[in-house]
Scaffold this active site. Structure first.
Site, PDB file in Angstrom:
ATOM      1  CB  SER B 164     -57.584 -33.674  73.000  1.00 30.72           C
ATOM      2  OG  SER B 164     -58.889 -33.394  73.151  1.00 30.72           O
ATOM      3  NE  ARG B 225     -65.170 -42.833  74.302  1.00 31.87           N
ATOM      4  CZ  ARG B 225     -64.043 -42.219  74.645  1.00 31.87           C
ATOM      5  NH1 ARG B 225     -64.192 -40.785  74.963  1.00 31.87           N
ATOM      6  NH2 ARG B 225     -62.854 -42.674  74.366  1.00 31.87           N
ATOM      7  CG  ASP B 306     -58.535 -32.424  65.196  1.00 29.91           C
ATOM      8  OD1 ASP B 306     -59.990 -32.842  65.408  1.00 29.91           O
ATOM      9  OD2 ASP B 306     -57.904 -32.415  66.102  1.00 29.91           O
ATOM     10  CG  HIS B 336     -59.338 -34.891  68.244  1.00 25.23           C
ATOM     11  ND1 HIS B 336     -59.053 -33.538  68.318  1.00 25.23           N
ATOM     12  CD2 HIS B 336     -59.598 -35.011  69.435  1.00 25.23           C
ATOM     13  CE1 HIS B 336     -58.846 -33.270  69.635  1.00 25.23           C
ATOM     14  NE2 HIS B 336     -59.271 -34.386  70.397  1.00 25.23           N
ATOM     15  CG  ASP B 337     -58.851 -40.623  68.902  1.00 24.81           C
ATOM     16  OD1 ASP B 337     -59.091 -39.623  69.740  1.00 24.81           O
ATOM     17  OD2 ASP B 337     -59.724 -41.507  69.164  1.00 24.81           O
TER      18      ASP B 337
END
Lengths: 358, 358
Positions: B164, B225, B306, B336-337
């Site tokens: 990332s 977040r 992603d 993405h994670d």
């Protein structure tokens, strides 16, 4: 006000008065005396406000006002036309109401929703003026439309054309008032919320609530709208529209996409009551129809790139409808907003569905 | 504190002191006297803090502290391992530092990043403690890592493994310090920001600015977040995890996804300084490397789902790299994670890239 000089049309309502700005208004109680504008023989226009009591899904029986507008030609079939949560009763301009409507490109004389062939009826969403601070449901909106039909003595409508939120409400209308509807055209809508879209709206409402406590209502609503816009559009549109890379400016990161987001956010926040936005956002989350209960012939127009109503969700709807359903898929860089932006594709499909010559 | 009893390792730094909590610290000025923990022969652990002056890309020369940590076996090849903007210098637990690291599943004895075969070095991102309120750039982070290498007298590293944000910084490191790097492994990162991701971060920062007053800082950072989390994950993961439909509760819409978002948001906001978050978010937007300038042999691991670093952006990078590049694509519901979640796939690829037996 030109409307005040117009003659009554064939529809009957229980009462009528003029609201503050001199627009013709109907009320559900009192003697019949509709006031309707007509620019030329057989053309009608009416912008009214109905006072009624309605039993809401989550908030009990309430005294409400339902604002509606109708235009078209006398004795023509009725169409209900409803848009997204930001849309309103003024679908398109006409001689008696020259301001642009939210679906100017598809509705009017010679358009796919041809006001020379139909009478077009639409309401302002319940709660859209911000005075109704209770949980709202798409079913309530459907009942509000049915109440207007009652008041105007419209037994049934030829078709309900709904986009986005309007499509959700249309499915509820079909389930709750099936006898009154011959055809449903649902554009960029499905029978339940997508979970990703639900999560997006949760955060949008969180932003607005944050702004409530911070004396920053307008700024917060602008941010929430900016986030919503990223869901209405697509990655591809953003990339094509704002290809430059950002740079460090004195006040932070500078990028054309940020300027655009600020602009659309501020514009929206200036015209939208916070309460209205919150309650309509919630009602999108609560929206749920069992497709098996939809017995109206239905056409679904889906957008392959729609992030709010993704193709898989539309498939879920179409596969569960009990009657054969026509499904049209279009591809658009504009994603969900294709119902507003893909003028030609939507025009072609609407003409075909409504039987209007090109 | 066990570290204080350890013997010096082979690396030299200019000075050393103990910081407030008794962790061994190195300083770039003063006499060499490193203090290093070693649990058994040849195993090393050091957690230090370097004071130095660094010329930042957008904020001139600054007096800075760079916190770093290293573990592994003496004389083994060095690896730099850097994670996302929320990651830190503690990559994995070891005997001398038992708390879980951010990449526990991939780093440690017997893991793909095997601390029996390598010395693993990582820094806390510049700005991550919230005390550096100036525009930061990925290039600054790369220079901070190089400064630590200088201080520890590490001439070159075997590989830089970055995930990332860490992958973005790795590309800058390869461009700015090519002689020091033999191999770059970039996971879920590219050479420039995706415009959609950029727009998402613009809104996230707007939320945080909205909550700048003391009373709403934490709430705003939590919301930002939450929005970021929706970008880190995928629609599919949300739908699979929270299949139930929402319902109207007393306090608004109730849904399991909302509870989860509130939880992850609050957890993050409690541990993250607002300034740190804002400056690191901006630095992701400013990140831009010309792939033609990357002359280090590079492996790119991309995730098909992603949303932040979409496949098309990775293709843009890979196609422009001047040397042959290995590209691995994995598919993951976690988007993405996946670099954190797809343990087996990442383990297999890392072992293959780093030459570590399974």
């Amino acid at each position: 006000m030109s409307l005040t000089a117009a003659r009554p049309n064939a529809n009957t309502v229980n009462a009528i008065d003029l609201d503050a700005d001199g627009v013709a208004c109907h009320s559900s109680s009192g003697p019949a005396d509709p006031l309707v504008g007509q620019a030329s023989p057989r053309r009608i226009f009416v912008r009214g406000q109905l006072r009624c009591r309605l039993r809401l899904q989550h908030a009990g029986e309430r005294e409400l006002r339902i604002r509606y507008e109708a235009q078209g030609v006398d004795d023509a079939p009725w169409l209900i036309v409803q848009g997204g949560i930001s849309a309103h009763r003024h679908v398109a301009s006409c001689e008696q109401a020259g301001e642009a409507g939210w679906w100017e490109v598809q509705c009017g004389e010679g358009r796919a929703i041809d006001t020379r062939c139909f009478r077009v009826l639409a309401i302002d969403w319940l709660g859209s003026d911000g005075t109704l601070d209770v949980p709202l449901d798409c079913a309530d909106q459907a009942d509000a439309i049915a109440t207007v039909l009652d008041a105007l003595d419209i037994d049934h409508v030829q078709a309900y054309v709904g986009c986005s939120y309007g499509a959700s409400v249309g499915l509820h209308f079909a389930v709750r008032h099936p006898r009154r509807l011959k055809q449903l055209v649902a554009i960029a809508g499905a029978h339940r919320p997508d979970i990703w879209a639900l999560a997006q709206r949760k955060i949008q409402r969180g932003i607005v609530e944050l702004g409530r406590s911070e004396q920053a209502r307008v700024e917060a609503l602008s941010l929430a709208r900016q986030l919503a816009m990223l869901g209405y559009r697509t990655r591809g549109e953003l990339a094509a529209r704002f290809p430059q890379l950002p740079r460090q400016g004195d006040g932070g990161i500078c990028h054309d996409s940020a300027d655009w987001l600020d602009h659309v956010g501020a514009q929206y926040a200036a015209r939208t009551p916070v309460t209205a936005w919150l309650r309509l956002s919630e009602s999108l989350d609560l929206h749920c129809v069992d497709p098996h209960d939809v017995t109206t012939p239905t056409t679904v127009i889906a957008i392959n790139q729609d992030q709010l109503v993704p193709p898989a969700l539309v498939d879920e709807l179409v596969n569960a409808l009990p009657l054969p359903c026509r499904l049209h898929r279009i591809s658009s860089l504009f994603g969900h907003d294709a119902f507003l932006k893909e003028t030609t594709a939507i025009d072609t499909l609407l003409r075909s569905e409504l039987g209007v010559a090109a």
